[in-house]
Write a protein that holds these residues in place. Sequence first.
Motif, PDB file in Angstrom:
ATOM      1  N   PHE A 130     -11.416 -48.209  -7.160  1.00 47.41           N
ATOM      2  CA  PHE A 130     -10.825 -48.381  -8.327  1.00 47.41           C
ATOM      3  C   PHE A 130     -10.015 -47.003  -8.787  1.00 47.41           C
ATOM      4  O   PHE A 130      -8.830 -47.018  -9.167  1.00 47.41           O
ATOM      5  N   PHE A 131     -10.844 -46.014  -8.936  1.00 52.39           N
ATOM      6  CA  PHE A 131     -10.211 -44.603  -9.478  1.00 52.39           C
ATOM      7  C   PHE A 131      -9.045 -43.977  -8.681  1.00 52.39           C
ATOM      8  O   PHE A 131      -8.143 -43.538  -9.319  1.00 52.39           O
ATOM      9  N   ARG A 132      -9.109 -44.052  -7.482  1.00 54.33           N
ATOM     10  CA  ARG A 132      -7.880 -43.550  -6.458  1.00 54.33           C
ATOM     11  C   ARG A 132      -7.201 -44.722  -5.920  1.00 54.33           C
ATOM     12  O   ARG A 132      -6.067 -44.322  -5.611  1.00 54.33           O
ATOM     13  N   GLY A 133      -7.749 -45.692  -5.536  1.00 56.15           N
ATOM     14  CA  GLY A 133      -7.208 -46.804  -4.763  1.00 56.15           C
ATOM     15  C   GLY A 133      -5.856 -47.420  -5.844  1.00 56.15           C
ATOM     16  O   GLY A 133      -4.908 -47.746  -5.355  1.00 56.15           O
ATOM     17  N   ILE A 134      -6.570 -47.827  -7.128  1.00 61.45           N
ATOM     18  CA  ILE A 134      -5.775 -48.626  -7.930  1.00 61.45           C
ATOM     19  C   ILE A 134      -5.130 -47.459  -8.997  1.00 61.45           C
ATOM     20  O   ILE A 134      -4.137 -47.647  -9.270  1.00 61.45           O
ATOM     21  N   LEU A 135      -6.171 -46.863  -9.959  1.00 61.92           N
ATOM     22  CA  LEU A 135      -5.489 -46.366 -10.736  1.00 61.92           C
ATOM     23  C   LEU A 135      -4.714 -45.403 -10.463  1.00 61.92           C
ATOM     24  O   LEU A 135      -3.868 -45.038 -11.183  1.00 61.92           O
ATOM     25  N   LEU A 136      -5.115 -44.110  -9.505  1.00 62.07           N
ATOM     26  CA  LEU A 136      -4.288 -43.316  -9.366  1.00 62.07           C
ATOM     27  C   LEU A 136      -3.156 -43.616  -8.835  1.00 62.07           C
ATOM     28  O   LEU A 136      -1.841 -43.111  -8.830  1.00 62.07           O
ATOM     29  N   ARG A 137      -3.128 -44.585  -8.098  1.00 63.22           N
ATOM     30  CA  ARG A 137      -1.727 -45.238  -7.323  1.00 63.22           C
ATOM     31  C   ARG A 137      -0.815 -45.545  -8.446  1.00 63.22           C
ATOM     32  O   ARG A 137       0.250 -45.395  -8.105  1.00 63.22           O
ATOM     33  N   GLY A 138      -1.296 -46.308  -9.338  1.00 59.90           N
ATOM     34  CA  GLY A 138      -0.582 -46.820 -10.425  1.00 59.90           C
ATOM     35  C   GLY A 138       0.040 -45.733 -11.268  1.00 59.90           C
ATOM     36  O   GLY A 138       1.196 -45.752 -11.610  1.00 59.90           O
ATOM     37  N   MET A 139      -0.654 -44.625 -11.354  1.00 58.71           N
ATOM     38  CA  MET A 139       0.014 -43.388 -12.195  1.00 58.71           C
ATOM     39  C   MET A 139       0.831 -42.649 -11.541  1.00 58.71           C
ATOM     40  O   MET A 139       1.632 -42.149 -12.175  1.00 58.71           O
ATOM     41  N   PHE A 175     -10.474 -33.213  -6.956  1.00 53.15           N
ATOM     42  CA  PHE A 175     -10.408 -32.993  -5.684  1.00 53.15           C
ATOM     43  C   PHE A 175     -10.320 -34.173  -4.793  1.00 53.15           C
ATOM     44  O   PHE A 175      -9.631 -34.145  -4.041  1.00 53.15           O
ATOM     45  N   ALA A 176     -10.802 -35.251  -5.202  1.00 57.21           N
ATOM     46  CA  ALA A 176     -10.333 -36.522  -4.404  1.00 57.21           C
ATOM     47  C   ALA A 176      -9.266 -37.005  -4.817  1.00 57.21           C
ATOM     48  O   ALA A 176      -8.452 -37.580  -3.757  1.00 57.21           O
ATOM     49  N   ALA A 177      -8.515 -36.997  -5.853  1.00 57.22           N
ATOM     50  CA  ALA A 177      -7.060 -37.406  -5.909  1.00 57.22           C
ATOM     51  C   ALA A 177      -6.188 -36.463  -5.014  1.00 57.22           C
ATOM     52  O   ALA A 177      -5.228 -37.041  -4.390  1.00 57.22           O
ATOM     53  N   GLU A 178      -6.485 -35.183  -4.974  1.00 53.32           N
ATOM     54  CA  GLU A 178      -5.667 -34.343  -3.994  1.00 53.32           C
ATOM     55  C   GLU A 178      -5.833 -34.814  -2.521  1.00 53.32           C
ATOM     56  O   GLU A 178      -4.579 -34.888  -1.963  1.00 53.32           O
ATOM     57  N   THR A 183      -3.326 -37.414   2.010  1.00 52.03           N
ATOM     58  CA  THR A 183      -3.635 -38.083   3.102  1.00 52.03           C
ATOM     59  C   THR A 183      -3.517 -39.677   3.249  1.00 52.03           C
ATOM     60  O   THR A 183      -3.341 -40.166   4.179  1.00 52.03           O
ATOM     61  N   ARG A 184      -3.207 -39.968   2.104  1.00 52.57           N
ATOM     62  CA  ARG A 184      -2.986 -41.638   1.671  1.00 52.57           C
ATOM     63  C   ARG A 184      -4.152 -42.565   2.299  1.00 52.57           C
ATOM     64  O   ARG A 184      -3.823 -43.575   2.648  1.00 52.57           O
ATOM     65  N   SER A 185      -5.282 -41.750   2.211  1.00 54.14           N
ATOM     66  CA  SER A 185      -6.509 -42.487   2.523  1.00 54.14           C
ATOM     67  C   SER A 185      -7.824 -42.356   1.491  1.00 54.14           C
ATOM     68  O   SER A 185      -7.827 -41.233   0.783  1.00 54.14           O
ATOM     69  N   LEU A 186      -8.488 -43.389   1.176  1.00 49.50           N
ATOM     70  CA  LEU A 186      -9.640 -43.349   0.554  1.00 49.50           C
ATOM     71  C   LEU A 186     -10.780 -42.884   1.080  1.00 49.50           C
ATOM     72  O   LEU A 186     -11.843 -42.314   0.546  1.00 49.50           O
ATOM     73  N   TRP A 187     -10.622 -42.669   2.491  1.00 50.03           N
ATOM     74  CA  TRP A 187     -12.030 -42.272   3.332  1.00 50.03           C
ATOM     75  C   TRP A 187     -12.354 -40.995   2.972  1.00 50.03           C
ATOM     76  O   TRP A 187     -13.650 -40.769   2.874  1.00 50.03           O
ATOM     77  N   GLY A 189     -12.204 -39.136   0.191  1.00 48.49           N
ATOM     78  CA  GLY A 189     -12.830 -39.292  -1.024  1.00 48.49           C
ATOM     79  C   GLY A 189     -14.124 -39.835  -0.992  1.00 48.49           C
ATOM     80  O   GLY A 189     -15.115 -39.614  -1.724  1.00 48.49           O
ATOM     81  N   ILE A 190     -14.303 -41.159  -0.445  1.00 46.42           N
ATOM     82  CA  ILE A 190     -15.497 -41.681  -0.071  1.00 46.42           C
ATOM     83  C   ILE A 190     -16.537 -40.737   0.373  1.00 46.42           C
ATOM     84  O   ILE A 190     -17.810 -40.806  -0.047  1.00 46.42           O
ATOM     85  N   VAL A 191     -16.270 -40.100   1.339  1.00 44.37           N
ATOM     86  CA  VAL A 191     -17.135 -39.089   2.152  1.00 44.37           C
ATOM     87  C   VAL A 191     -17.562 -37.988   1.128  1.00 44.37           C
ATOM     88  O   VAL A 191     -18.887 -37.658   0.840  1.00 44.37           O
ATOM     89  N   LEU A 192     -16.574 -37.351   0.271  1.00 42.30           N
ATOM     90  CA  LEU A 192     -17.029 -36.733  -0.701  1.00 42.30           C
ATOM     91  C   LEU A 192     -17.879 -37.139  -1.827  1.00 42.30           C
ATOM     92  O   LEU A 192     -18.939 -36.269  -2.024  1.00 42.30           O
ATOM     93  N   HIS A 193     -17.585 -38.275  -2.263  1.00 41.78           N
ATOM     94  CA  HIS A 193     -18.231 -38.980  -3.353  1.00 41.78           C
ATOM     95  C   HIS A 193     -19.573 -39.266  -2.688  1.00 41.78           C
ATOM     96  O   HIS A 193     -20.693 -39.067  -3.613  1.00 41.78           O
ATOM     97  N   ALA A 194     -19.737 -39.895  -1.636  1.00 42.11           N
ATOM     98  CA  ALA A 194     -21.144 -40.225  -1.199  1.00 42.11           C
ATOM     99  C   ALA A 194     -22.075 -39.037  -0.837  1.00 42.11           C
ATOM    100  O   ALA A 194     -23.196 -39.020  -1.059  1.00 42.11           O
ATOM    101  N   GLY A 195     -21.476 -38.049  -0.265  1.00 40.26           N
ATOM    102  CA  GLY A 195     -22.078 -36.857  -0.106  1.00 40.26           C
ATOM    103  C   GLY A 195     -22.815 -35.974  -1.214  1.00 40.26           C
ATOM    104  O   GLY A 195     -24.099 -35.662  -1.383  1.00 40.26           O
TER     105      GLY A 195
END
Length: 256
Positions: A130-139, A175-178, A183-187, A189-195
Amino acid sequence: MAWFVELMLTMLLRPPLLRSGMQPMAAASLIRVACYGLVFSIMLHAGGSSYRKLFHEGAASVPATLGMLGPPILLMVPLILLLDGLAMIGLEALLPLSAADARMLTEMTGGGIGIWVLVCLIAPFIEEMFFRGILLRGMLRRYGPADAAVYSAFVFGVAHLNVYQFVIAFAVGLFAAELYCRTRSLWPGIVLHAGINTGVMISAALEPENTVLEAPVGVWALAIPLGLAGAWMLRRLLWRARGAGTTKSDTPPDAA
């Protein structure tokens, strides 16, 4: 819309799930997966996109992206958690925890397997989608990369609904937004978030009453060099990828 759908599904599904013997947090995890899966599917279909494009549009493959960026990101996690602990001590000194806040934070890091699955697995996927895949993309379609990163990170922090989590959520959101922009990838950010979420849960399980100031010196001695090494590796990898033309953070990706 997602909140409304989750509320409706909770009203419909939670009672029969609990009657069947399922634990409350396990039921919440199942309902949240069903809710966001339904909402994201509708949004992606309406936008003519797919889950594959939502998760990864980078030039490098998913295994290559995770293989290169996953290790340095995970090396940074212990240092991030220690710095977050220091920030929490400062915030609690300025704004003492109320009984309700303390109970909420305790409940978020306690419980059985359901809360672990929700916090360590489901939340990183759903929130990054949601926050990076949809919200950030829209912004990124309306604002420059720096503004879009700050705006999306601010919303991510506010969404946690308490000032104590806002600081770490805002920093992680930046950090996840950068990571996404480069990278044009959510992966990543997912690793960071899950860690980070997993680290918080492990710390709460092992030392529920201790603060970061009570952490053994060896923890700091290990976390600091590993965290700095991870940051250095990540900077070199992202700079090299950007220089090679595989990512361009100043060009917004297509909206989902």
